[in-house]
Design a protein around this motif. Sequence first.
Motif, PDB file in Angstrom:
ATOM      1  N   UNK A 135       2.370   8.092 -62.706  1.00 14.82           N
ATOM      2  CA  UNK A 135       2.021   6.908 -61.932  1.00 14.82           C
ATOM      3  C   UNK A 135       3.165   5.903 -61.893  1.00 14.82           C
ATOM      4  N   UNK A 136       3.797   5.680 -63.046  1.00 12.10           N
ATOM      5  CA  UNK A 136       4.945   4.770 -63.092  1.00 12.10           C
ATOM      6  C   UNK A 136       6.118   5.322 -62.292  1.00 12.10           C
ATOM      7  N   UNK A 137       6.355   6.627 -62.416  1.00 17.57           N
ATOM      8  CA  UNK A 137       7.455   7.247 -61.664  1.00 17.57           C
ATOM      9  C   UNK A 137       7.240   7.097 -60.169  1.00 17.57           C
ATOM     10  N   UNK A 138       6.023   7.389 -59.723  1.00 13.08           N
ATOM     11  CA  UNK A 138       5.701   7.247 -58.301  1.00 13.08           C
ATOM     12  C   UNK A 138       5.904   5.805 -57.845  1.00 13.08           C
ATOM     13  N   UNK A 139       5.381   4.858 -58.626  1.00 13.00           N
ATOM     14  CA  UNK A 139       5.507   3.451 -58.257  1.00 13.00           C
ATOM     15  C   UNK A 139       6.951   2.989 -58.179  1.00 13.00           C
ATOM     16  N   UNK A 140       7.757   3.381 -59.171  1.00 14.69           N
ATOM     17  CA  UNK A 140       9.171   2.977 -59.182  1.00 14.69           C
ATOM     18  C   UNK A 140       9.914   3.583 -57.997  1.00 14.69           C
ATOM     19  N   UNK A 141       9.704   4.869 -57.753  1.00 12.52           N
ATOM     20  CA  UNK A 141      10.400   5.539 -56.646  1.00 12.52           C
ATOM     21  C   UNK A 141      10.059   4.881 -55.307  1.00 12.52           C
TER      22      UNK A 141
END
Length: 208
Positions: free
Chosen positions: A184-190
């Motif tokens: 979830x964090x990876x998706x949000x950051x990207x």
Amino acid sequence: MLLTYVTGFGLGGGLIIAIGAQNAFVLGQGLRRNHPVMVAFVCALCDAVLIAAGVAGLGTLIAAYPLLTTVAAWGGGAFLIWYGFGAFRRLFETETLSEKAISKTGWQAVLSTTLAVTLLNPHVYLDTVVMLGGIGGQYPPDARIGFALGAMSASFVWFFAIALGAAWLAPYVARPITWKIIDGLTCGVMWLVAYSLLAPEIRMLLTR
């Protein structure tokens, strides 16, 4: 030279530590124990080459040709949206950090993705070539080497720290909910980085 080295290390570290697409990717590969040493080395090496180029004067050239940053923004934004979608899709899968459950990717695929995350992001060039290169270029020629080496050292220390630190932590966070949070964090950051790249370009197209 020691003072300029410490200055370069501090400035380089301050820019690199900021949360971004590259750090999120390195952290994810470290937790998967998916070639973390190679990922850290490639990211740090790319930074070192770009810092050297910036201190040597490449930042001035990039500033003179805004088309280069425009092309990089569209290419980088598209790639980050695609990579973020992969993390979003994994939110609906059952994934753990156990050795049996981890599906490791071949080093060639990891290498190409690492290069894409690093080199298709214009923020990398702004931080290393333009900002660090611009600051380092203000020093006398003999002091620029110390500044550049300090900034390069910060990259190597940071990327190896998060990659190997995440790999070491992997056995202690081997729960499915951990991966939900990470993806979830990876998706949000990207997607946030992609938005920051594409929004100005879209506004410019709409105002023409």
